[in-house]
Design an enzyme around this catalytic site. Structure first.
Site, PDB file in Angstrom:
ATOM      1  N   ASP A 124       0.866  -1.173   0.000  1.00 25.94           N
ATOM      2  CA  ASP A 124       0.000   0.000   0.000  1.00 25.94           C
ATOM      3  C   ASP A 124       0.902   1.222   0.000  1.00 25.94           C
ATOM      4  O   ASP A 124       1.972   1.208   0.621  1.00 25.94           O
ATOM      5  CB  ASP A 124      -0.891   0.025   1.239  1.00 25.94           C
ATOM      6  CG  ASP A 124      -1.985  -1.037   1.211  1.00 25.94           C
ATOM      7  OD1 ASP A 124      -2.438  -1.389   0.113  1.00 25.94           O
ATOM      8  OD2 ASP A 124      -2.392  -1.492   2.292  1.00 25.94           O
ATOM      9  N   ASP A 142      -7.162  -1.363  -4.303  1.00 22.01           N
ATOM     10  CA  ASP A 142      -8.169  -0.941  -3.329  1.00 22.01           C
ATOM     11  C   ASP A 142      -9.070   0.141  -3.922  1.00 22.01           C
ATOM     12  O   ASP A 142     -10.292   0.126  -3.716  1.00 22.01           O
ATOM     13  CB  ASP A 142      -7.504  -0.413  -2.060  1.00 22.01           C
ATOM     14  CG  ASP A 142      -6.690  -1.460  -1.325  1.00 22.01           C
ATOM     15  OD1 ASP A 142      -6.984  -2.660  -1.473  1.00 22.01           O
ATOM     16  OD2 ASP A 142      -5.754  -1.070  -0.601  1.00 22.01           O
TER      17      ASP A 142
END
Length: 181
Positions: A124, A142
């Site tokens: 991330d 995401d």
């Protein structure tokens, strides 16, 4: 939407999501050292490397401990596989829900690849801030998942409203308005 067009849309969107996500994760892993943040657009967008062990937005951490890891991954893979099969072979879908489900599947497949094929953790690296708001750290996959779900909700509501205007059965007039012959 015709099945051939839906299949092309679904496969193109899924492959585009997976490809773009994997490329950006690779760039983040290579160029963002741990602890280093890059800031853009007046600190609205930040890039900061981190690894996530717990599904989208760390959702897995909210599940019982015994469901973490392989069980959550297998359940996710089954769900995404069923949605992909529905996209490719199910009854006709309108373009917006087909795109929405394709975005959801593309992001899910990319994160599942990270978890089940490439070693377990998901990279991330994007943080959005606005005033006092600060998002979770997320990635392109995401964003595709959330975008897909965000597009799907209005398309479901629209379908329900249109169905209700037509008598609730996809275009059949209400029973009391049909003439007896």
């Amino acid at each position: 939407m015709r099945q051939r067009k839906r299949i092309v849309l679904a496969l193109f969107t899924i492959l585009l999501c997976v490809g773009f996500d994997q490329i950006t994760k690779g760039i983040a892993a290579e160029h963002l050292s741990r602890g280093r943040e890059l800031s853009f657009a007046g600190d609205v967008i930040r890039f900061s490397y981190s690894e996530n062990e717990g599904a989208v937005f760390s959702f897995e951490y909210y599940l019982p401990e015994k469901w973490h890891g392989e069980i959550a991954g297998a359940a996710s893979a089954l769900l995404v596989g069923a949605i992909v099969a529905f996209l490719l072979f199910g009854p006709g879908l309108r373009p917006l829900p087909a795109l929405a489900l394709s975005l959801f599947c593309g992001g899910s497949v990319s994160n599942l690849l990270d978890r089940m094929v490439f070693g377990g953790n998901v990279v991330d690296f994007i943080i959005v801030t606005w005033g006092g708001f600060r998002s979770w750290t997320f990635n392109v996959a995401d964003a595709a998942i959330v975008s897909g779900l965000t597009l799907l909700i209005p398309s479901i509501i629209w379908r329900m409203l249109r169905s209700g205007q037509r008598g609730g059965r996809g275009g059949d007039p209400p029973a009391e308005s049909r003439k007896m012959t």
